[in-house]
Write a protein that holds these residues in place. Structure first.
Motif, PDB file in Angstrom:
ATOM      1  N   LYS A 164       0.919  -1.342  -0.362  1.00  0.00           N
ATOM      2  CA  LYS A 164       0.099   0.048   0.209  1.00  0.00           C
ATOM      3  C   LYS A 164       0.903   1.726  -0.469  1.00  0.00           C
ATOM      4  CE  LYS A 164      -3.607   1.959   2.057  1.00  0.00           C
ATOM      5  NZ  LYS A 164      -4.775   2.810   3.732  1.00  0.00           N
ATOM      6  N   THR A 165       1.877   1.193   0.888  1.00  0.00           N
ATOM      7  CA  THR A 165       2.503   2.955   1.069  1.00  0.00           C
ATOM      8  C   THR A 165       4.485   2.723  -0.065  1.00  0.00           C
ATOM      9  OG1 THR A 165       4.324   1.285   1.986  1.00  0.00           O
ATOM     10  CG2 THR A 165       2.605   2.092   3.149  1.00  0.00           C
ATOM     11  N   LEU A 166       4.079   1.259  -1.328  1.00  0.00           N
ATOM     12  CA  LEU A 166       4.876   1.924  -2.545  1.00  0.00           C
ATOM     13  C   LEU A 166       3.863   2.713  -3.341  1.00  0.00           C
ATOM     14  CD1 LEU A 166       7.428  -1.775  -1.861  1.00  0.00           C
ATOM     15  CD2 LEU A 166       7.845   0.939  -1.558  1.00  0.00           C
ATOM     16  N   GLU A 176      -0.347  12.774  -8.436  1.00  0.00           N
ATOM     17  CA  GLU A 176      -1.213  12.091  -8.569  1.00  0.00           C
ATOM     18  C   GLU A 176      -2.380  12.584  -6.982  1.00  0.00           C
ATOM     19  OE1 GLU A 176      -1.684   8.289  -9.632  1.00  0.00           O
ATOM     20  OE2 GLU A 176      -1.033   8.926 -11.763  1.00  0.00           O
ATOM     21  N   VAL A 177      -1.213  12.343  -6.209  1.00  0.00           N
ATOM     22  CA  VAL A 177      -1.655  11.864  -4.837  1.00  0.00           C
ATOM     23  C   VAL A 177      -0.660  13.234  -3.880  1.00  0.00           C
ATOM     24  CG1 VAL A 177      -3.580  10.614  -4.716  1.00  0.00           C
ATOM     25  CG2 VAL A 177      -1.257  10.583  -4.335  1.00  0.00           C
ATOM     26  N   GLY A 178      -1.191  13.956  -2.855  1.00  0.00           N
ATOM     27  CA  GLY A 178      -0.349  14.506  -1.758  1.00  0.00           C
ATOM     28  C   GLY A 178       0.736  13.764  -1.412  1.00  0.00           C
ATOM     29  N   ASP A 184       5.969  10.279   3.123  1.00  0.00           N
ATOM     30  CA  ASP A 184       7.554  11.598   2.856  1.00  0.00           C
ATOM     31  C   ASP A 184       8.660  10.667   3.607  1.00  0.00           C
ATOM     32  OD1 ASP A 184       9.147  14.008   2.334  1.00  0.00           O
ATOM     33  OD2 ASP A 184       9.275  14.142   4.457  1.00  0.00           O
ATOM     34  N   GLU A 185       8.197  10.074   5.102  1.00  0.00           N
ATOM     35  CA  GLU A 185       8.649   9.318   6.060  1.00  0.00           C
ATOM     36  C   GLU A 185       9.763   7.983   4.996  1.00  0.00           C
ATOM     37  OE1 GLU A 185      11.092   6.625   8.353  1.00  0.00           O
ATOM     38  OE2 GLU A 185       9.590   6.272   7.239  1.00  0.00           O
ATOM     39  N   ILE A 195      14.934   1.139   6.561  1.00  0.00           N
ATOM     40  CA  ILE A 195      13.944   0.703   6.719  1.00  0.00           C
ATOM     41  C   ILE A 195      13.092   1.774   6.986  1.00  0.00           C
ATOM     42  CG2 ILE A 195      12.798  -1.577   7.105  1.00  0.00           C
ATOM     43  CD1 ILE A 195      15.183  -2.426   8.279  1.00  0.00           C
ATOM     44  N   PRO A 196      11.615   1.620   6.332  1.00  0.00           N
ATOM     45  CA  PRO A 196      10.964   3.388   6.650  1.00  0.00           C
ATOM     46  C   PRO A 196      10.181   2.151   8.011  1.00  0.00           C
ATOM     47  CG  PRO A 196      10.308   2.076   4.441  1.00  0.00           C
ATOM     48  CD  PRO A 196      11.647   1.485   4.244  1.00  0.00           C
ATOM     49  N   ALA A 197      10.239   3.336   8.395  1.00  0.00           N
ATOM     50  CA  ALA A 197       9.293   3.451   9.850  1.00  0.00           C
ATOM     51  C   ALA A 197       8.118   2.454  10.516  1.00  0.00           C
ATOM     52  CB  ALA A 197       9.105   4.225  10.866  1.00  0.00           C
ATOM     53  N   VAL A 198       7.442   2.462   8.688  1.00  0.00           N
ATOM     54  CA  VAL A 198       5.897   1.985   9.232  1.00  0.00           C
ATOM     55  C   VAL A 198       6.111   0.459   8.958  1.00  0.00           C
ATOM     56  CG1 VAL A 198       5.496   2.506   6.299  1.00  0.00           C
ATOM     57  CG2 VAL A 198       3.786   2.362   8.474  1.00  0.00           C
TER      58      VAL A 198
END
Length: 384
Positions: A164-166, A176-178, A184-185, A195-198
């Motif tokens: 989803k995040t990718l 296309e989206v904000g 941003d992270e 590694i992203p925090a999420v």
């Protein structure tokens, strides 16, 4: 120890060992002088009774910097300290670098992030169909199968969040989206190779970079796939599990059911085998399991004599041979010449709440246990 406080039994063991080895009436024995540490260059001892100048001279003769051996540590401890300091410095420098402009490859920052995101998206597997698996296993399932289903549920959540995040990041890079704070992270982490925090919140604790973490991610998927499609792996890669201690607890539960043992009076003990890798294992564990993926820090393992030995210089980590974990009734467990070794998730060991300690392994030794306590010996599941 955290903040100067002892928070678990291993902290208390360290304090007790220092008290036993360095503090006591023996330091005042005039017939056999006690040396805290001595070599060709320095001698740490209590000065003889005399005038003030004697004590001043002894203090001035002490070196300004102490080597690890003074505290009972191996010389490799200093290498590990400076290596970690260098890693921290580079991590901070990466965080301080400009977040605009192009990358070292000559393409724009957004294109670079987009390429990494696309590459990871291609490697994402499909989620496991838990409903079908639950029907397949039925109602009467073993404790280890319960652990498998729990592991797959967590792994599915990680795959879903990554996908989803990718996907949202790709749309945000195209305008296309904000760009939200989360995206941003994620973009900053991908650009820096972190590694992203999420994602990190949904994965086992690790200190790996993004590239190494993706290899670890693929290894976890392969082990889960084998477990689902074939059978429980004969050698369990423990660091591939999200909560490895739950699997070990399930082993005890399964053995107690089989043998009719009381659960609250059963425990685990370990035995290091002669098998160097999982491919060398030629037998099945009738009770318990074989475990791979452990690394020994602060000591080395003698394959010939099957015991702990001192580390060779400049070798900070050594893969431990296959470990056999065996459930047993507590009153039958009689161990001699073994060192109770903590097993941690990462080289950071554990935090102030004790989180990070997985279990305790029994490693054979010909030395007194205090020697290995001062050497800071432990096992970790993940190399950095």
């Amino acid at each position: 120890m955290y903040g100067g406080r002892a928070i678990d039994n291993f902290d208390r063991r360290i304090l007790s060992t220092y008290m036993d080895e360095y503090l006591g009436d023996f330091i005042f024995d005039t017939f056999q002088p006690f040396h805290f540490y001595v070599n060709e260059e320095v001698d740490y001892k209590i000065p003889e009774l005399g005038p003030r100048d004697n004590y001043v001279e002894e203090i001035e003769n002490l070196p300004l910097a102490n080597t690890p051996e003074v505290f009972g540590l191996h010389t490799n401890a200093e290498i590990g300290y400076y290596t970690q300091a260098a890693k921290d410095m580079w991590t901070n420098m990466v965080d301080l670098q400009p977040q605009t402009g192009g990358s070292s490859t000559g393409i724009s920052r957004d294109d670079y992030i987009s390429n990494i995101a696309s590459d990871i998206q291609k490697k994402l597997p499909a989620i496991f169909e838990l409903d079908k698996l639950k029907k397949k296993y039925g109602v009467e399932i073993s404790p280890t199968t319960v652990v498998l289903l729990q592991e797959l549920e967590r792994f599915n959540k990680l795959i879903s969040v990554m996908g989803k995040t990718l996907a949202e990041l790709q749309r945000a890079l195209k305008g296309e989206v904000g760009m939200s704070n989360v995206l941003d992270e994620v973009s900053r982490s991908l650009f820096n190779g972190q590694i992203p925090a999420v994602w990190r919140k949904l994965a086992p604790d690790t200190l790996k970079s993004l590239g190494n973490w993706m290899m670890h991610f693929q290894g976890r998927f392969d082990q889960y796939t084998t477990w689902v499609n074939e059978a429980e792996p004969p050698v369990m890669w423990l660091s591939g599990l999200h909560i490895p201690e739950s699997y070990l607890t399930a082993l005890v539960q399964a053995t107690c059911r089989k043998n009719g043992w009381p659960l609250d009076r059963s425990t685990l003990y370990t035995n290091v085998t002669k098998f160097a890798t999982a491919g060398d294992v030629t037998e099945t564990a009738h009770q318990g399991c074989f475990v791979s993926g452990l690394y020994l820090e602060g000591a080395a393992w003698d394959m010939e004599n099957s015991c702990l030995i001192r580390q060779p210089p400049k070798v900070l980590l050594q893969p431990l041979p296959i470990l056999k974990v065996i459930p047993i009734e507590a009153h039958r467990l009689k161990l001699q010449n073994t060192f109770k070794t903590p097993v941690y998730t990462t080289s950071q060991r554990r935090n102030a709440m004790g989180i990070g300690l997985v279990f305790e392994a029994d490693l054979a030794t010909s030395e007194h246990s205090s020697h290995w306590v001062l050497q800071g010996v432990c096992l970790i599941l993940n190399s950095d």
